[in-house]
Scaffold this motif. Structure first.
Motif, PDB file in Angstrom:
ATOM      1  N   ASP A  49      -4.923 -68.956  14.179  1.00 24.04           N
ATOM      2  CA  ASP A  49      -4.873 -70.058  13.217  1.00 24.04           C
ATOM      3  C   ASP A  49      -5.838 -71.181  13.565  1.00 24.04           C
ATOM      4  OD1 ASP A  49      -2.950 -68.727  11.774  1.00 24.04           O
ATOM      5  OD2 ASP A  49      -1.271 -69.750  12.764  1.00 24.04           O
ATOM      6  N   SER A  50      -6.270 -71.243  14.810  1.00 21.78           N
ATOM      7  CA  SER A  50      -7.148 -72.330  15.250  1.00 21.78           C
ATOM      8  C   SER A  50      -8.590 -71.873  15.435  1.00 21.78           C
ATOM      9  CB  SER A  50      -6.633 -72.906  16.569  1.00 21.78           C
ATOM     10  OG  SER A  50      -6.607 -71.903  17.578  1.00 21.78           O
ATOM     11  N   VAL A  51      -8.948 -70.713  14.890  1.00 20.63           N
ATOM     12  CA  VAL A  51     -10.300 -70.168  15.044  1.00 20.63           C
ATOM     13  C   VAL A  51     -10.912 -69.948  13.663  1.00 20.63           C
ATOM     14  CG1 VAL A  51     -11.667 -68.207  15.846  1.00 20.63           C
ATOM     15  CG2 VAL A  51      -9.796 -69.084  17.251  1.00 20.63           C
ATOM     16  N   CYS A  52     -12.183 -70.327  13.504  1.00 21.91           N
ATOM     17  CA  CYS A  52     -12.923 -70.108  12.261  1.00 21.91           C
ATOM     18  C   CYS A  52     -13.466 -68.683  12.245  1.00 21.91           C
ATOM     19  CB  CYS A  52     -14.067 -71.117  12.147  1.00 21.91           C
ATOM     20  SG  CYS A  52     -15.163 -70.856  10.742  1.00 21.91           S
ATOM     21  N   ALA A  53     -13.199 -67.951  11.168  1.00 18.94           N
ATOM     22  CA  ALA A  53     -13.624 -66.552  11.091  1.00 18.94           C
ATOM     23  C   ALA A  53     -15.115 -66.402  10.832  1.00 18.94           C
ATOM     24  CB  ALA A  53     -12.842 -65.829   9.984  1.00 18.94           C
ATOM     25  N   VAL A  54     -15.792 -67.480  10.447  1.00 14.80           N
ATOM     26  CA  VAL A  54     -17.221 -67.396  10.186  1.00 14.80           C
ATOM     27  C   VAL A  54     -18.026 -67.508  11.474  1.00 14.80           C
ATOM     28  CG1 VAL A  54     -19.168 -68.472   8.993  1.00 14.80           C
ATOM     29  CG2 VAL A  54     -16.964 -68.281   7.844  1.00 14.80           C
ATOM     30  N   CYS A  55     -17.690 -68.509  12.303  1.00  9.92           N
ATOM     31  CA  CYS A  55     -18.455 -68.736  13.528  1.00  9.92           C
ATOM     32  C   CYS A  55     -17.711 -68.329  14.793  1.00  9.92           C
ATOM     33  CB  CYS A  55     -18.869 -70.197  13.633  1.00  9.92           C
ATOM     34  SG  CYS A  55     -17.490 -71.348  13.891  1.00  9.92           S
ATOM     35  N   GLY A  56     -16.398 -68.094  14.687  1.00 12.33           N
ATOM     36  CA  GLY A  56     -15.619 -67.692  15.853  1.00 12.33           C
ATOM     37  C   GLY A  56     -15.304 -68.825  16.805  1.00 12.33           C
ATOM     38  N   GLN A  57     -15.528 -70.091  16.376  1.00 11.99           N
ATOM     39  CA  GLN A  57     -15.280 -71.243  17.235  1.00 11.99           C
ATOM     40  C   GLN A  57     -13.941 -71.903  16.907  1.00 11.99           C
ATOM     41  OE1 GLN A  57     -17.661 -72.076  19.790  1.00 11.99           O
ATOM     42  NE2 GLN A  57     -18.160 -70.011  19.110  1.00 11.99           N
ATOM     43  N   GLN A  58     -13.452 -72.710  17.865  1.00 10.50           N
ATOM     44  CA  GLN A  58     -12.180 -73.392  17.685  1.00 10.50           C
ATOM     45  C   GLN A  58     -12.261 -74.430  16.557  1.00 10.50           C
ATOM     46  OE1 GLN A  58      -9.816 -71.347  19.733  1.00 10.50           O
ATOM     47  NE2 GLN A  58      -8.976 -73.397  19.622  1.00 10.50           N
ATOM     48  N   ILE A  59     -11.132 -74.646  15.878  1.00 12.03           N
ATOM     49  CA  ILE A  59     -11.005 -75.677  14.858  1.00 12.03           C
ATOM     50  C   ILE A  59     -10.148 -76.798  15.442  1.00 12.03           C
ATOM     51  CG2 ILE A  59     -10.090 -76.238  12.572  1.00 12.03           C
ATOM     52  CD1 ILE A  59     -10.697 -73.403  11.729  1.00 12.03           C
ATOM     53  N   PHE A  60     -10.724 -77.983  15.585  1.00 19.19           N
ATOM     54  CA  PHE A  60     -10.039 -79.096  16.225  1.00 19.19           C
ATOM     55  C   PHE A  60      -9.489 -80.107  15.224  1.00 19.19           C
ATOM     56  CE2 PHE A  60     -13.212 -77.561  19.289  1.00 19.19           C
ATOM     57  CZ  PHE A  60     -12.385 -77.276  20.362  1.00 19.19           C
ATOM     58  N   ARG A  70     -23.522 -71.657  13.660  1.00 23.53           N
ATOM     59  CA  ARG A  70     -23.681 -73.022  13.178  1.00 23.53           C
ATOM     60  C   ARG A  70     -25.151 -73.351  12.943  1.00 23.53           C
ATOM     61  NH1 ARG A  70     -19.209 -75.713  11.875  1.00 23.53           N
ATOM     62  NH2 ARG A  70     -19.688 -77.612  13.005  1.00 23.53           N
ATOM     63  N   LEU A  71     -26.016 -72.899  13.851  1.00 26.15           N
ATOM     64  CA  LEU A  71     -27.445 -73.131  13.702  1.00 26.15           C
ATOM     65  C   LEU A  71     -27.977 -72.468  12.440  1.00 26.15           C
ATOM     66  CD1 LEU A  71     -30.226 -74.052  14.832  1.00 26.15           C
ATOM     67  CD2 LEU A  71     -30.305 -71.862  16.057  1.00 26.15           C
ATOM     68  N   VAL A  72     -27.561 -71.234  12.207  1.00 28.96           N
ATOM     69  CA  VAL A  72     -28.040 -70.483  11.046  1.00 28.96           C
ATOM     70  C   VAL A  72     -27.636 -71.168   9.751  1.00 28.96           C
ATOM     71  CG1 VAL A  72     -27.783 -68.314   9.774  1.00 28.96           C
ATOM     72  CG2 VAL A  72     -28.124 -68.275  12.244  1.00 28.96           C
ATOM     73  N   TYR A  73     -26.362 -71.509   9.629  1.00 31.35           N
ATOM     74  CA  TYR A  73     -25.887 -72.083   8.375  1.00 31.35           C
ATOM     75  C   TYR A  73     -26.437 -73.490   8.143  1.00 31.35           C
ATOM     76  CZ  TYR A  73     -22.775 -68.183   7.513  1.00 31.35           C
ATOM     77  OH  TYR A  73     -22.293 -66.940   7.245  1.00 31.35           O
ATOM     78  N   LYS A  74     -26.624 -74.259   9.216  1.00 33.83           N
ATOM     79  CA  LYS A  74     -27.197 -75.591   9.049  1.00 33.83           C
ATOM     80  C   LYS A  74     -28.648 -75.503   8.581  1.00 33.83           C
ATOM     81  CE  LYS A  74     -24.313 -78.341  12.170  1.00 33.83           C
ATOM     82  NZ  LYS A  74     -24.279 -79.195  13.374  1.00 33.83           N
ATOM     83  N   TRP A  75     -29.411 -74.552   9.120  1.00 32.11           N
ATOM     84  CA  TRP A  75     -30.810 -74.406   8.719  1.00 32.11           C
ATOM     85  C   TRP A  75     -30.921 -73.985   7.255  1.00 32.11           C
ATOM     86  CZ3 TRP A  75     -35.687 -75.407   8.923  1.00 32.11           C
ATOM     87  CH2 TRP A  75     -36.615 -74.526   8.360  1.00 32.11           C
ATOM     88  N   PHE A  76     -30.191 -72.950   6.880  1.00 30.53           N
ATOM     89  CA  PHE A  76     -30.299 -72.458   5.508  1.00 30.53           C
ATOM     90  C   PHE A  76     -29.672 -73.424   4.508  1.00 30.53           C
ATOM     91  CE2 PHE A  76     -30.771 -68.235   7.626  1.00 30.53           C
ATOM     92  CZ  PHE A  76     -32.033 -67.976   7.134  1.00 30.53           C
ATOM     93  N   LEU A  77     -28.627 -74.153   4.925  1.00 34.46           N
ATOM     94  CA  LEU A  77     -28.058 -75.162   4.041  1.00 34.46           C
ATOM     95  C   LEU A  77     -29.035 -76.320   3.846  1.00 34.46           C
ATOM     96  CD1 LEU A  77     -25.510 -75.788   2.418  1.00 34.46           C
ATOM     97  CD2 LEU A  77     -24.623 -77.028   4.390  1.00 34.46           C
ATOM     98  N   LEU A  78     -29.796 -76.668   4.891  1.00 30.68           N
ATOM     99  CA  LEU A  78     -30.825 -77.699   4.780  1.00 30.68           C
ATOM    100  C   LEU A  78     -31.919 -77.266   3.802  1.00 30.68           C
ATOM    101  CD1 LEU A  78     -32.261 -80.314   5.704  1.00 30.68           C
ATOM    102  CD2 LEU A  78     -33.255 -78.967   7.588  1.00 30.68           C
TER     103      LEU A  78
END
Length: 315
Positions: free
Chosen positions: A211-222, A121-129
C-alpha cells in the motif's frame, strides 16, 4: 499588367518575386494543358493507394502492434531528418540532434536491467517536460497563425509571410516533438514497468504491491492521499491503488496508458483530471496520436504514389 508570351521566353532576372511566381505558374498550366485524363488517373491512383495503405496499416497495427509501433517510431524519427538535410533546415537539425541525444540517454537508462531506482522518475520528468514544451509551442504557433489570418500582425508591422512562417514553424515543432516524445515515453514505460515487476502485458503482476509503494516507479509513498504534498501529491485510482502524482500523470498522459499499472483496471481520466485547465493536456495527447499517421506514413504513401505514376508513365 504584365503580359506573358505563348513561348514564355521571359527574362526572370528583371522580375519581382511575385511576378516570377506568376510566370512559373503560367508555364506549369501551359505544360499540363490537355492532360486532364492523365490527371484523373493520378487522382484515382492516389485515392486507391490511400485506401489500401490505410487498411494494411490498420491490420498490421491490430495483429502485430509491437512491430508497428517500432517501425512507426523509427520513421517518425528519420523521415523529417531527410527533408531537413535536403532543404538545409539547420535550426531544426540542431534541435533534432539535441533531442535525440538526450532521449537516447533516457531510453538507455530505461532499458537497463536491473533498473536504477531513480530512473523512472527521471524518465517521466523528462518526457513530461518535453510534452509541456511541445504543448505550449503548438499553442503559440496556432495563435500566431490565427493572428496573421485576422491581420493582427500589421499592428506590430510584421509582414504576413513572416508571421505565417513563424506560426507554422512553431506549430510544426510542437506537434512533431509532441508525437515523438509520446512514442518514446510509451516504449520506456513498457520496459520499466515490466522490469519493476508490478505490471505485465498478460495482466499477472510478478510482485505483490504494498500500500505504500508506487507501482510505476517502485518507490515508497510518503504523502497520504488526503494530505497536501510539498513537491507532489499522491493519487488514488478507482481500484484503490495509490501512486505518485508525477508517475501516474506520466503513465497516463505521456506513456499513453489508460489502465492501472498494477491491476489493469481502466483509469477514469475525467475523474483523475477534474481541473478544467488540465483536460486540454489529455485532448492534446489524443490529437498527437491522430497526427502520427500524417507524420510517419503520409510521406511514404506519397512516395509510393509517385513511384506508381512514374512506372505507368504519368507525369
Amino acid at each position: 499588367m504584365m503580359t506573358v508570351q505563348a513561348d514564355f521566353q521571359v527574362d526572370m532576372s528583371d522580375l519581382s518575386p511575385e511576378e516570377q511566381w506568376r510566370v512559373e505558374h503560367a508555364r506549369m498550366h501551359a505544360k499540363h494543358r490537355g492532360h486532364e485524363a492523365m490527371h484523373a488517373e493520378m487522382v484515382l491512383i492516389l485515392i486507391a493507394t490511400l485506401v489500401v495503405a490505410q487498411l494494411l496499416l490498420v491490420q498490421w497495427k491490430q495483429r502485430h502492434p509491437r512491430s508497428y509501433n517500432m517501425v512507426t517510431l523509427f520513421q517518425m524519427w528519420v523521415v523529417p531528418l531527410y527533408f531537413t538535410v535536403k532543404l538545409h533546415w539547420w535550426r531544426f537539425l540542431v534541435i533534432w540532434i539535441f533531442f535525440s541525444a538526450v532521449t537516447a540517454f533516457i531510453t538507455f537508462r530505461a532499458t537497463r536491467k536491473p533498473l536504477v531506482q531513480t530512473t523512472p522518475r527521471l524518465v517521466y520528468k523528462w518526457f513530461l517536460l518535453i510534452y509541456k514544451i511541445s504543448y505550449a509551442t503548438g499553442i503559440v504557433g496556432y495563435m500566431a497563425v490565427m493572428f496573421t489570418l485576422f491581420g493582427l500582425n500589421l499592428l506590430f508591422k510584421i509582414k504576413p509571410e513572416d508571421a505565417m512562417d513563424f506560426g507554422i514553424s512553431l506549430l510544426f515543432y510542437g506537434l512533431y516533438y509532441g508525437v515523438l516524445e509520446r512514442d518514446f515515453a510509451e516504449m520506456c514505460a513498457d520496459y520499466m514497468a515490466s522490469t519493476i515487476g508490478f505490471y505485465s502485458e498478460s495482466g499477472m503482476p510478478t510482485k505483490h504491491l504494498s500500500d505504500s509503494v508506487c507501482a510505476v516507479c517502485g518507490q515508497q509513498i510518503f504523502v497520504d492521499v488526503n494530505e497536501e504534498g510539498i513537491i507532489e501529491n499522491t493519487y488514488r485510482l478507482s481500484c484503490n491503488h495509490v501512486f505518485h502524482e508525477f508517475c501516474i500523470r506520466g503513465w497516463c498522459i505521456v506513456g499513453k496508458k489508460q489502465t492501472c499499472p498494477y491491476c489493469k483496471e481502466k483509469v477514469d481520466l475525467k475523474r483523475m483530471f477534474s481541473n478544467p485547465w488540465e483536460r486540454p493536456h489529455v485532448m492534446y495527447g489524443q490529437l498527437l496520436d491522430w497526427l502520427r499517421y500524417l507524420v510517419a506514413w503520409q510521406p511514404v504513401i506519397i512516395g509510393l504514389v509517385q513511384g506508381i505514376s512514374y512506372i505507368l508513365g504519368l507525369e
